[in-house]
Design a protein around this motif. Sequence first.
Motif, short mmCIF file in Angstrom:
data_model
loop_
_atom_site.label_atom_id
_atom_site.label_comp_id
_atom_site.label_asym_id
_atom_site.label_seq_id
_atom_site.Cartn_x
_atom_site.Cartn_y
_atom_site.Cartn_z
N GLU B 503 0.83 -1.35 -0.12
CA GLU B 503 0.00 0.02 0.26
C GLU B 503 0.96 1.34 0.05
OE1 GLU B 503 0.74 -1.48 2.72
OE2 GLU B 503 1.51 0.07 3.96
N ASN B 828 -2.91 0.62 6.61
CA ASN B 828 -3.45 -0.14 5.55
C ASN B 828 -4.83 -0.65 5.91
OD1 ASN B 828 -3.53 -3.23 6.54
ND2 ASN B 828 -1.81 -2.50 7.58
N CYS B 831 -7.56 -3.63 0.00
CA CYS B 831 -6.87 -4.44 -0.93
C CYS B 831 -7.54 -4.28 -2.27
CB CYS B 831 -6.42 -5.89 -0.50
SG CYS B 831 -5.53 -6.73 -1.66
N PHE B 849 -3.80 -1.91 -0.72
CA PHE B 849 -2.62 -2.58 -1.63
C PHE B 849 -3.40 -2.68 -2.72
CE2 PHE B 849 -2.49 -4.26 2.84
CZ PHE B 849 -1.18 -4.44 3.09
N VAL B 875 -1.34 -10.37 2.92
CA VAL B 875 -1.94 -9.12 3.37
C VAL B 875 -2.52 -9.11 4.68
CG1 VAL B 875 -2.06 -7.97 0.94
CG2 VAL B 875 -3.79 -9.76 1.47
N SER B 879 -2.37 -6.73 7.92
CA SER B 879 -3.45 -6.26 8.33
C SER B 879 -3.78 -6.39 9.93
CB SER B 879 -4.74 -6.36 7.45
OG SER B 879 -5.84 -6.62 8.17
N LEU B 933 -9.21 -5.95 7.21
CA LEU B 933 -8.83 -5.75 5.66
C LEU B 933 -10.09 -6.13 4.94
CD1 LEU B 933 -6.56 -5.15 3.70
CD2 LEU B 933 -6.32 -7.62 3.43
N VAL B 935 -11.16 -6.71 1.04
CA VAL B 935 -10.54 -6.77 -0.34
C VAL B 935 -11.55 -6.80 -1.19
CG1 VAL B 935 -9.28 -8.85 -1.71
CG2 VAL B 935 -9.03 -8.59 0.70
#
Lengths: 443, 1023
Positions: B503, B828, B831, B849, B875, B879, B933, B935
């Motif tokens: 990221e 972060n 994603c 990301f 990832v 995270s 996170l 995604v």
Amino acid sequence: MTAALGVPHLSVAVMLLAPAVLLGTLAVTALLGRRLGERAVGTLVRIVMVASVVASGTALVEGATRGWSPVVLSYGSWFSAGERAFALDFVLDLSSLTFAALAVGICGVVSVFSSRYLHREPGFYRYFVQLLLFTLGITLVALAGSIEVLFAGWELMGLSSVLLVGFFHERKSPVVNAIRVLAVYRASDAAMLSAAVLLHHWAGSGSLSLLFTNSAAATAQLAPWQALTIALLVVAAVAGKSALWPFSGWLPRAMEGPTPSSAVYYGALSIHAGCFLLLRAEPLLSGLPVARALVAMLGVATALYAARTGRVQTDVKSALSYAALTQVGIIVVEAALGWTTVAFVHLVGNASLRLLQFLSAPNVLHDHHELEDEVVRGGVGSLHSNPTVKASPGWYLFALERGFADALLDRIVVRPFRRGVVLLDRMDRVLVGRPGSGGEVGP
Amino acid sequence: MAEPGHAGDGGEARFPNEVARGEKGEGFDTPIGQAVDATWRRVDSRAATQSEIGRLVAKVGHYLPAQGPISVFIHHNTLHAFEDLPFEDAVVQAGQRFGCEPLLSERVYREELRAGRISGRDLEAVLALELGGGADEWLTAHVQRRELWRRVLVHGIPPAKGADLKWLLEEGDALQGLRPDLPGDARQRLAPGAGVSRLSAEDGTLARALWAACLRAVSGSPHRPAVSPPPPSCLRDRLLAHANLDLDESIRPVLIRFVAAFLDQGIAHVSMPGRERGLYACFTELYGHRLAGWCGDWAGELATLIADDRAMGQNGEQSLTNSLDDLGVPEIERVEFLVGEGLWLRGWAGMVHEFETRPDRAPQTAVPATLTEFLAVQLLLTRAALRHAARTLKWVGSLGEVRASLGAPLPAQPQTSTPERTWPLFQAAQLVGLNATMVEAMSGEEIGRVEAELELLRTAARRLFHEAYERRLRHRFYDAVVAGGAPRLPSPPTFQAIFCIDEREESIRRHLEEVEPGVETFGTAGFFGVAMYFQGAHAARGRPLCPVAITPRHFVAEDAPSGSALDRVVDLRAAWRWVAARARKGLHTGTRTFGRGALLTTLLGITAVVPLVLRVLFPWLRRSIAPFPLPWSSSTRLRLERAPGTPPLGEHWGFTLEEMGEIVASQLEPMGLSQRLAPVVLVLGHGSSSLNNPHESAHDCGACGGGQGGPNARAFAQMANDPHVRALLAARGIRIPEETWFVGGQRNTASNDVLFYDEDLVPHPLRALLAHAQACVETARRREAHERARRFESAPASWLPDDTSLLHVQARSVDLAQTRPEYGHATNAFCVIGRRHRTRGLFLDRRAFLISYDPETDSDGERLSRLLTAVGPVVVGISLEYFFGFVDPCGYGCGTKLPHNVTGLLGVMDGAQSDLRTGLPWQMLEIHEPVRLTVVVEAAPETLERVLRANAYLWRLILGRWVFFAALDPAGLRLVEIRGGGQIPYQAEEPVQSVLGPSRAHYADRRGHLPFVRVACPSAEGG
């Protein structure tokens, strides 16, 4: 003549008043609930440090032009009772000015370092208050011309040192270790205080010039056994402050504070303050072979012990603190032998080098990889401990357990002291339901 | 309302989430037994072949931090042991197990609510979901459920117990008036017929009447407050509580010193004798020595115990069993007992476990440490201390009996007193506007219902707040991604640049695109498919450069040039290096010895002043002295081709052509780059360099296993440039035009320096274009430095010229006094897996990301599946490590850096001797927002769900809500969330703002997190 004397007065005034005034400012603003911000504190501390460094440099230059003849500055007395007066005296000679310059220089570098290192730390303000206390204390010790001034400086140093060991007081072990350091310091301070009282009692004056600059006068006023008693008390004070054996156990424990504070105290200045005092008292010691022999033995024991112990330490700060202590032991021996100049150069060298090593201690992984690459690629064999050096279990255990110094002190000094504190705490709990404890049941 | 006991009040709060002692862990009452059972299932299968005690120890190992030696920092889920549980339960149970905070505190969430970071709408939505159909239910005539929950959540009930409550009632302002923050209607009902400006004296009367009514009501209520079970306690806690004996002070330092010395990787000059015989044997020999009695009062007992063990000829495993028997721990309690023991020094125990399970990751010497032996040693010490304690306190009987007598629960949690029970009701009554009369009119049953509701709410508050906290950010991100940026593709691209997915690359990609609208950028895991052991030309040893899950088979060396003209220079340099190395080695060891140390400090010590003053006062000077890039880096070459022989690490020297082709294809195909390559393609890995930073490697590339990705980028470029490889690829349908050239490079994420490799090999016709590309990167890195600098409080917030910003970040990376060389992965949160044009032109604030993936050429989701398998764990690990580190900086993170002390080249301790501190330091975390996170994958929802269901690891995390997935329709603007329970289409909530670019217009003069916006670059319109 007046112009020449003006410089010492002015530089002493700047070196002492600058940190004192800033301390006052910080205290007042904090009490008014208007703490200065990080930037403001950083700038003010910088100004104070630059002023002190300039003042000490000027005094050095002026001293050199005078040919290092000692100058005693008297600022009257603190208070007097009958014939006895507590004098505010300062001595300016080669060693006091050099040590003062070293001290303010190091404090200056460390405060610049700390103002970045402690950025956004909630205890930023507190840290600099303590560092200024220390600067003031060590300058007093360096320039002291009377034992009262020396004692005041000695106490300020000890206080700030203990407070910085316990800097992260929300965790348990910094507090535990700070109390340990405090216990040892108090013991050595008691020795120092006794020396002061006896000096007053026997010599009728607390002037250090009596002890530190003129051995003939000292022997004239003090009976040999009196001089010996005072000397031994001074040695005891030195031993506690400089972590000489058998007081060495507190040294690794004092590594709880922020890295730059460990650097300035246990790498550079605080640990050498005892050596400095010893060097100042050289005229006194020179007439006392018994005391000199004792000091030499302490020094040898410390150096051997620290060298042995330091080799097996596995954390970088402990390893460095024992490395510094090894040299402190040797400096003490040099002082006992009367090699004042060598000892002084050694002291300055050790302080500078250890400061650098301590400040870059967190860089050890980086350094290690770089060094390993260089050593291996440079064809200088391997970096790692020599496999032919085999420690026997007994020796290894002795070194790993730091000569069992902790356990010994524990039994003799620390535990009785702490038992009292625990008792007080328990009484406090019983008598007052503390808000925040949530433990007491409501009405 | 005063809230006594808050760490934040008056004192210095080091971390925002510091919680008052009374409040700590409140409202999380879940029996821990479930967690233990759930997490052990997996371990059990693995441990089937082990002995009984081995199985027990394996369970202990499962709970320990899985952080290896710090020089290779690999991010992982801090709560990996609880991954089988739903997230909400896991944080609670792990919190109890480790003594950590589950989520942020209510106080912090409420501050975020006031600051607008949590919106009322999100809170409503979360409440609606939580209460379901019961939201509109009336608890009594005046109290509706939803209203009660909402008001208590928003306004809060100040925690007050025991002495605090007493103080509040008797001396505080609790009964002096009504709450100052009452909603208007509540105030109206409490004090009818009066305006807001009532006299406080009358308010006080009302408050006291209400309090009295509530007290009476509670006495008549049938509700019984739940008694939370006492927190799990180990032997030491009980000893401390019952006998005021602190084992932490006696045996803990000994154990720490011993295990640190045993594992030491090179700080000590003399290492422990006989380490090769194992931890237990080493311990019994050392501490069986007659000198060991001096370690403390208790140590006499240790000698006896060790003598017994030796007489019986025991090994570590037998000794551990023996200790358990001696302590009288029944079979059924052994697991729990050992877990408690293992967590005592969990950092050190975890490091021992790492040495046991991953000896290949030991930096220097893989000493034979096993967790079983560590626990055996720990229990020997514990028994010695316990025996000594028993003797001092004149307890009789075996240790088992002593332990049993200590086994009585700790002084029980005091029963909730009537005022303590009344307090929440009193506060809630004010908030919903129940006056004394109304309370008195309520039946006991109704009061009980309200009380039960408040208790439920208390346990749910932090969870609900957190949901709302995450929801807001996630939805703003969805809005941005759905709306998209500037969909116009530069065609054909002037040049292309491939970056890591990190990221931190989002910003430099954006800046590069703003500088040169004709560029196309891509993101792929920063090892570029090249899994290798790599040894640099000037490195002493090789190291793996690939994700930690892969064990590389190939070894690649960087060769220093051996040309004819250069030979003499090289010889000279080698000679100089030898001298320098000798000197450094001499200084390194010499200053710590007795005799040499004395000479060195006396004669040379004072010279330390020069580097000291220069490095502290003028840190930026170091950059001019040691310019970057290093002078030799351009003249070296990678030895990439397969060669016979056995390399120092791995199986083969270099790669075969087929393997190279496979690697290049694996990267180009998913990115959609197999057909449309520009003449110049930059391949940029990343790494980070900083001084005085034990956590330096945590800033490096996660996809390179905590290493620097430059060599991988260089290797990839070299492979893709190889005509033989290109020929092989052409046969697979991947056309790399003859004129195309790949140039590898590395960006330093701390100093923002960019370094290119093998530039001398670039064909002449392309040099002009390469120069253009490099000039664009140069401008972009300056702008990026500026964007990064806005986050540093010590950088001026106002506008800085690019050059000044660059100097600022460069100075940070070489400053000994700098504890924040960069912020790493902090902030972060997202994603995106998809084509860049879906996100190009969006300002994502370095929070996402970005992984390039072309869904058009992957109809069956095969490539997506491979992609997720490779990058998913990386990832998610990053995270979650940041998440938990922020939530409990001291428990899950390693606290502040300031007192850190590097030990054994393995990790850091706090100060002189503490447990090994694992996790991230606060200086890396402080600007983070703890959110799970999310995604977003550009793929059809059905395809994505199918792929995810097939991925056992990710699907488990999705079911447990450890990570969120959403599918972005490749063809349109539809976004569908993929949850364990099914697919939920997302309705856009807020339009995305547009800002006239470049990005600086949006972030200039602002420090905090910024909204996602569309940055319209005037020049980009022409592209």
